[in-house]
Design an enzyme around this catalytic site. Structure first.
Site, mmCIF file in Angstrom:
data_model
loop_
_atom_site.group_PDB
_atom_site.id
_atom_site.type_symbol
_atom_site.label_atom_id
_atom_site.label_comp_id
_atom_site.label_asym_id
_atom_site.label_seq_id
_atom_site.Cartn_x
_atom_site.Cartn_y
_atom_site.Cartn_z
ATOM 1 N N ASP A 1 13.482 -20.845 -29.798
ATOM 2 C CA ASP A 1 12.742 -21.895 -30.489
ATOM 3 C C ASP A 1 12.801 -21.699 -32.009
ATOM 4 O O ASP A 1 12.682 -20.569 -32.502
ATOM 5 C CB ASP A 1 11.282 -21.815 -30.009
ATOM 6 C CG ASP A 1 10.465 -23.040 -30.338
ATOM 7 O OD1 ASP A 1 10.829 -24.141 -29.882
ATOM 8 O OD2 ASP A 1 9.454 -22.896 -31.057
ATOM 9 N N ASP B 1 6.547 -29.877 -7.534
ATOM 10 C CA ASP B 1 5.292 -29.151 -7.273
ATOM 11 C C ASP B 1 5.303 -28.628 -5.839
ATOM 12 O O ASP B 1 5.267 -29.410 -4.895
ATOM 13 C CB ASP B 1 4.123 -30.120 -7.495
ATOM 14 C CG ASP B 1 2.797 -29.525 -7.072
ATOM 15 O OD1 ASP B 1 2.690 -28.278 -6.994
ATOM 16 O OD2 ASP B 1 1.856 -30.312 -6.822
ATOM 17 N N GLU C 1 17.660 -23.042 -31.452
ATOM 18 C CA GLU C 1 17.239 -24.335 -31.994
ATOM 19 C C GLU C 1 17.265 -24.193 -33.509
ATOM 20 O O GLU C 1 16.363 -23.619 -34.098
ATOM 21 C CB GLU C 1 15.833 -24.705 -31.508
ATOM 22 C CG GLU C 1 15.451 -26.114 -31.914
ATOM 23 C CD GLU C 1 13.945 -26.395 -31.919
ATOM 24 O OE1 GLU C 1 13.582 -27.566 -31.992
ATOM 25 O OE2 GLU C 1 13.154 -25.443 -31.884
ATOM 26 N N ASP D 1 -0.778 -28.891 -6.285
ATOM 27 C CA ASP D 1 -1.872 -29.030 -7.263
ATOM 28 C C ASP D 1 -1.549 -30.081 -8.340
ATOM 29 O O ASP D 1 -2.275 -30.208 -9.326
ATOM 30 C CB ASP D 1 -2.207 -27.671 -7.910
ATOM 31 C CG ASP D 1 -1.044 -27.103 -8.715
ATOM 32 O OD1 ASP D 1 0.046 -27.733 -8.739
ATOM 33 O OD2 ASP D 1 -1.210 -26.022 -9.325
ATOM 34 N N ASN E 1 3.033 -26.328 -4.485
ATOM 35 C CA ASN E 1 1.754 -25.970 -3.860
ATOM 36 C C ASN E 1 0.714 -27.087 -3.909
ATOM 37 O O ASN E 1 -0.463 -26.865 -3.639
ATOM 38 C CB ASN E 1 1.199 -24.677 -4.479
ATOM 39 C CG ASN E 1 0.802 -24.860 -5.936
ATOM 40 O OD1 ASN E 1 1.109 -25.899 -6.532
ATOM 41 N ND2 ASN E 1 0.124 -23.890 -6.503
HETATM 42 C C1 NOJ Z 1 10.440 -26.865 -30.891
HETATM 43 C C2 NOJ Z 1 10.108 -27.229 -29.488
HETATM 44 O O1 NOJ Z 1 11.213 -27.873 -28.903
HETATM 45 C C3 NOJ Z 1 8.879 -28.104 -29.524
HETATM 46 O O2 NOJ Z 1 8.584 -28.640 -28.267
HETATM 47 C C4 NOJ Z 1 7.727 -27.289 -30.046
HETATM 48 O O3 NOJ Z 1 6.590 -28.110 -30.186
HETATM 49 C C5 NOJ Z 1 8.071 -26.652 -31.399
HETATM 50 N N1 NOJ Z 1 9.363 -26.068 -31.420
HETATM 51 C C6 NOJ Z 1 7.100 -25.560 -31.747
HETATM 52 O O4 NOJ Z 1 7.304 -24.454 -30.916
HETATM 53 CA CA CA Z 2 2.062 -26.621 -8.495
#
Ligand code: NOJ
Ligand code: CA
Length: 533
Positions: free
Chosen positions: A212, A21, A276, A25, A23
């Site tokens: 994803d 981090d 993925e 926050d 800044n």
């Molecule tokens: C796979 C991702 O790795 C996971 O974190 C996410 O919740 C699901 N896809 C939906 O996008």
């Molecule tokens: Ca931050």
């Protein structure tokens, strides 16, 4: 085939809210990452030293989503694909991160989440506004079946994958949370819009994407019911998928969409996609790795492997035979969705096991993906009920990086970090940097060794048939070098037969010999790397 950079790269996954981090926050941000790039690779150390320098030697960073998002799924619900979440920074701080990373020879790979958007994305707001909106067909709207959901598909996160929209009287599909409506990739306008997103980031200099749930982008055109999961059998997670997603994932037409993404990528030099992919049938993994599709796909087998030599061995051999000698595998021990491996490996000798696992990960024929913090042995953190953030309970593997023993681990100057930290006195980067026997030192040496060994970086893989049951022994061979790796999964010493060899590395801190040959002893939980003379 000429070798590509992503075959030789060691990847490092950063969960941006939890790295550093800048800044104050309490939330990690892009400037925090930029400030710590030298830790990952200072662009100098490698080649100058034997891995004893301060830098890990990482080649590429994968950033979990950085886009604006209402954070229902912590960034995997994108509300604007072409901007940066204000908690994390701005496009300017992103550009600076890319420039600083590139200056050190580190590539930047972004998470691309094309299967679904946030329900707050402008596209979905429009789509939802009426049945006749021009963007209605950008998402998957259907009429109900006898007043109930259009079919029996279920969300990966539980319950029906359909949500009823009272205002328009139709249901929309969400393969994950109801706040994550699925896009319709049979609509060419959606395809074009996603290509524009890809170009937007490539034009800013990113080196590729982690995509994803890529196999889910296309669903059955007729929305047929998925078959019932048989109740009378104990199914593995992958076997369940074959039933649960028969018509909702891994459909033949998804390959056209992937080829389209690839054509956009190929308009730029040296870009890559790692997908993925959870194929319904393990054999179809290779179908995603064709020359005009993904360069890489994740291989999650180690995440689900019990701590047994035979289990790891069969998973490696399965990957080798599914992909064949020309395709290039990947290996992962941990990520942001599953408990960290050091925690999965149990309490008493978990650290010794995690050391062996590191040696395994970094000696495989395939690209290793390291999850931030695993290089210092960060375990999963118990999260008190009032600090839980993730609806799916994955916070424990997403806690802030433990940099120092100071308050909040040197992660933030705020009084409280967005998620609680683990035990920073026991485990932190600063302490391990000064300790040649630390987990961090092992990762550094392993990465260095891999990079400077032809056999380890690009050699063939062959399991050694003559090994004790609880040992995994394998050979990595390049024309110029032969390396043998021996891992003792048991808590007792084991005798193994080795050719005359010099020791490149051992996780046994008291081993003093530097040559072996004939019948030799592996200590309990030892991982040993030998260079065959
Ligand atoms: C796979 C991702 O790795 C996971 O974190 C996410 O919740 C699901 N896809 C939906 O996008
Ligand atoms: Ca931050």
């Amino acid at each position: 085939m000429a070798r590509e950079w992503w075959q030789d790269a060691v990847f490092y996954q950063i969960y941006p809210r939890s790295f550093a981090d800048a800044n104050g926050d309490g939330i990690g941000d892009l400037n925090g990452i930029t400030a710590h790039l030298d830790y990952l690779n200072d662009g100098l150390t490698d080649g100058l030293t034997d891995g004893s320098g301060a830098s890990l030697g990482i080649d590429a960073i994968w950033l979990s989503p950085i886009n604006p998002s209402p954070l229902s799924d912590w960034g995997y619900d994108v509300s604007d694909y072409c901007d940066v979440h204000p908690d994390l920074g701005t496009l300017a701080s992103f550009d600076r991160l890319v420039a600083e990373a590139h200056r050190r020879g580190i590539r930047i790979v972004l998470d691309l989440v094309p299967n679904h958007t946030s329900d707050q994305h402008a596209w979905f707001r429009e789509s939802r506004s009426s049945r006749t909106n021009p963007k209605r067909d950008w998402y998957l709207w259907r009429r109900g079946r006898d007043g109930a959901a259009p079919n029996n598909w279920s969300s990966t996160f539980g319950g029906s994958a359909w949500e009823f929209d009272a205002a328009s009287g139709e249901w929309y599909l969400h393969s994950f949370l109801r706040e994550q409506p699925d896009l319709n990739f049979r609509n060419p306008e959606v395809v074009e819009a996603m290509h524009a997103v890809i170009r937007f980031w490539l034009d800013r200099g990113v080196d590729g994407f982690r995509v994803d749930v890529i196999a889910q982008m296309i669903k059955d055109a007729q929305f047929r019911d998925n078959p019932e999961v048989p109740k009378d059998r104990n199914l593995t997670q992958l076997e369940r998928l074959a039933y649960e997603q028969r018509y909702s994932s891994d459909q033949p037409e998804v390959h056209d969409v992937i080829r389209g993404f690839r054509r956009v990528l190929d308009g730029y030099p040296a870009r890559m996609m790692v997908g993925e992919v959870w194929p319904r049938d393990p054999r179809s993994l290779a179908d995603y790795l064709r020359a005009d599709e993904l360069q890489q796909a994740f291989n999650f087998r180690f995440l689900f492997s019990p701590w047994q030599a035979s289990a790891f061995r069969s998973r490696i051999e399965e990957v080798e035979s599914l992909l064949g000698p020309d395709a290039w595998p990947t290996y992962t021990l941990s990520n942001h969705d599953f408990p960290r491996h050091i925690t999965r490996y149990g309490a008493s000798n978990a650290e010794a096991r995690a050391r062996m696992a590191a040696v395994l990960l970094l000696t495989m024929r395939g690209t290793p993906f390291i999850y931030y913090g695993e290089e210092i042995g960060m375990p999963n953190v118990g999260i008190p009920a009032d600090r839980k953030r993730d609806p799916m309970g994955r916070d424990g593997c997403r806690t802030p990086m433990q940099w120092t023993a100071k308050r909040n681990g040197g992660f933030t100057t705020a009084s409280e970090a967005w998620l609680p930290l683990g035990d920073c006195n026991a485990i932190n980067v600063e302490k391990q940097l000064g300790d040649a026997s630390s987990m961090l030192a092992l990762y550094r040496r392993m990465i260095h060794l891999r990079k400077h060994s032809r056999a380890l970086s690009e050699g063939t893989y062959r399991t050694e048939a003559h090994a004790p049951d609880d040992c995994l022994i394998f050979h990595r061979e390049a024309p110029t070098q032969r390396v043998m790796v021996a891992l003792n999964f048991s808590d007792a010493p084991r005798r193994i037969e080795v050719p005359r060899a010099s020791i490149l590395l051992s996780t046994d801190r008291i081993r003093r010999d530097d040559m072996l040959g004939g019948v030799s002893e592996l200590s309990a939980n030892e991982a040993l790397i030998l260079k065959i003379s």
